[in-house]
Design a protein around this motif. Structure first.
Motif, PDB file in Angstrom:
ATOM      1  N   TYR A 103     -23.427  36.358 -24.989  1.00  0.00           N
ATOM      2  CA  TYR A 103     -22.991  34.998 -24.663  1.00  0.00           C
ATOM      3  C   TYR A 103     -23.908  33.950 -25.282  1.00  0.00           C
TER       4      TYR A 103
ATOM      5  N   THR B  76     -23.164  30.937 -27.946  1.00  0.00           N
ATOM      6  CA  THR B  76     -23.225  29.531 -27.528  1.00  0.00           C
ATOM      7  C   THR B  76     -24.515  28.833 -27.959  1.00  0.00           C
TER       8      THR B  76
ATOM      9  N   TYR C 128     -14.795  39.809 -17.919  1.00  0.00           N
ATOM     10  CA  TYR C 128     -14.442  38.394 -17.760  1.00  0.00           C
ATOM     11  C   TYR C 128     -14.830  37.919 -16.369  1.00  0.00           C
TER      12      TYR C 128
ATOM     13  N   ALA D 193     -17.814  35.318 -15.518  1.00  0.00           N
ATOM     14  CA  ALA D 193     -17.424  34.045 -14.901  1.00  0.00           C
ATOM     15  C   ALA D 193     -18.335  33.725 -13.718  1.00  0.00           C
TER      16      ALA D 193
ATOM     17  N   TRP E  29     -20.151  32.002 -17.437  1.00  0.00           N
ATOM     18  CA  TRP E  29     -19.914  32.289 -18.854  1.00  0.00           C
ATOM     19  C   TRP E  29     -18.420  32.537 -19.060  1.00  0.00           C
ATOM     20  N   ASP E  30     -17.787  31.655 -19.816  1.00  0.00           N
ATOM     21  CA  ASP E  30     -16.354  31.753 -20.044  1.00  0.00           C
ATOM     22  C   ASP E  30     -16.072  32.605 -21.290  1.00  0.00           C
TER      23      ASP E  30
ATOM     24  N   LYS F 251     -13.427  34.353 -21.964  1.00  0.00           N
ATOM     25  CA  LYS F 251     -12.042  34.226 -22.457  1.00  0.00           C
ATOM     26  C   LYS F 251     -11.941  33.137 -23.513  1.00  0.00           C
ATOM     27  N   ARG F 252     -12.650  32.045 -23.263  1.00  0.00           N
ATOM     28  CA  ARG F 252     -12.636  30.944 -24.222  1.00  0.00           C
ATOM     29  C   ARG F 252     -13.244  31.402 -25.558  1.00  0.00           C
ATOM     30  N   LEU F 253     -14.334  32.149 -25.460  1.00  0.00           N
ATOM     31  CA  LEU F 253     -14.998  32.611 -26.684  1.00  0.00           C
ATOM     32  C   LEU F 253     -14.097  33.559 -27.474  1.00  0.00           C
TER      33      LEU F 253
ATOM     34  N   ARG G 195     -10.789  33.455 -27.405  1.00  0.00           N
ATOM     35  CA  ARG G 195      -9.765  32.560 -27.999  1.00  0.00           C
ATOM     36  C   ARG G 195     -10.294  31.860 -29.235  1.00  0.00           C
ATOM     37  N   GLU G 196     -11.552  31.482 -29.187  1.00  0.00           N
ATOM     38  CA  GLU G 196     -12.146  30.743 -30.307  1.00  0.00           C
ATOM     39  C   GLU G 196     -12.557  31.652 -31.469  1.00  0.00           C
TER      40      GLU G 196
END
Ligand SMILES: Nc1ncnc2c1ncn2[C@@H]1O[C@H](COP(=O)(O)OP(=O)(O)OP(=O)(O)O)[C@@H](O)[C@H]1O
Ligand SMILES: [Mg+2]
Length: 256
Positions: free
Chosen positions: A44, A48, A67, A71, A75-76, A78-80, A82-83
């Motif tokens: 993570y 970030t 996940y 969370a 720490w998200d 899922k967003r990472l 997606r990105e």
């Protein structure tokens, strides 16, 4: 020299700045000591704080569990995903090994796709089922580690140790310590009937590192490494001493 910072408060300092590039780093500990948390935090923070995409390779938990656990620490993941900075791969030891032996395997493709620099392998213990004896196991792990290095990845490999307090695992397990570049031990330590978490850097190939045992905590923001256990030795039930002793016996003396 370049260092791959873990971004974990207190740990980079123990590692004299961080891991070395393209190395395999073993994190061993009893159940619940924080191996997965440490590994997830490494991935993570890598994304970030340091802009280094990462992979999580798991043989055990379903991906939803990661996940969910992440969370909890804010720490998200899922967003990472997606990105395009993170991929979680769920596989079996058999498939993974075959994968790394061939060009264009799943890990290689994911690493290239993302430009991944880091990988968490959770956990190495699963490879034991592929080998009938310690020599074969060591060969399997060695091949696996080299595969990861070929992809240019810095890895954290977790491994369960059977002992809750005190002595590290059996001889078969210790064998792997020789093929990794660094070896971190997470332990429960009992002081006056209270159980604390302790971290020790047993080995960091090609570099200096902290030799003392440090207290760490798992907070709502993840793992935080605190002060040494120094000065409290008299209060301890001999555990940290036996940790260092057992390590010397298993590792240093064998090497001579
Ligand atoms: N949000 C949180 N705040 C504080 N502590 C937490 C939090 N979430 C989990 N923990 C602690 O972290 C521990 C689990 O850590 P983790 O899953 O990283 O251990 P592990 O070494 O990977 O365990 P296992 O061997 O079962 O895989 C729990 O025992 C719990 O005490
Ligand atoms: Mg775990």
């Amino acid at each position: 020299m370049d260092r791959v910072r873990t971004g974990i408060k207190g740990l980079d300092e123990m590692l004299d700045g961080g891991f070395l590039p393209q190395t395999a780093n073993l994190v061993e500990g009893a159940p619940g000591t924080g191996k997965t948390t440490l590994g997830m935090q490494f991935i993570y923070k890598g994304i970030t704080d340091f802009g280094e995409p990462g992979l999580i390779l798991t043989f055990e938990q379903d991906t939803q569990q990661y996940y969910h656990d992440a969370a909890n620490f804010g720490w998200d993941l899922k967003r990472l995903v997606r990105e395009g900075a993170l991929r979680i791969i769920r596989s079996s030891p058999e498939v993974t090994l075959a994968d790394l032996e061939h060009v264009g395997g799943q890990i290689e493709l994911a690493a290239r796709d993302l430009g991944a620099r880091r990988i968490l392998v959770d956990s190495l213990s699963h490879f034991e089922c592929l080998a009938s004896d310690p020599v074969a196991y060591r060969r399997v792990v060695y091949g696996f580690i080299n595969g990861l290095k070929r992809e240019g990845l810095v890895s954290i490999l977790t491994r369960e140790s059977p002992a809750l307090l005190g002595e590290p695992g059996d001889d078969d397990q210790e064998d792997v310590a020789f093929v990794v570049d660094s070896y971190l031990l997470l332990r429960y330590v009992e002081i006056a009937s209270v159980v604390h978490r302790a971290l020790l850097v047993l080995k960091l190939r090609g570099s200096d590192h902290a030799k003392d045992i440090r207290r760490f905590e798992i907070t709502e923001k993840g793992l935080v490494v605190r002060d040494k256990f120094e000065g409290q030795e008299g209060l301890m039930s001999g555990t940290p001493h036996s940790m260092v002793r057992a390590f010397e016996k298993a590792f240093v003396e064998k090497r001579r």
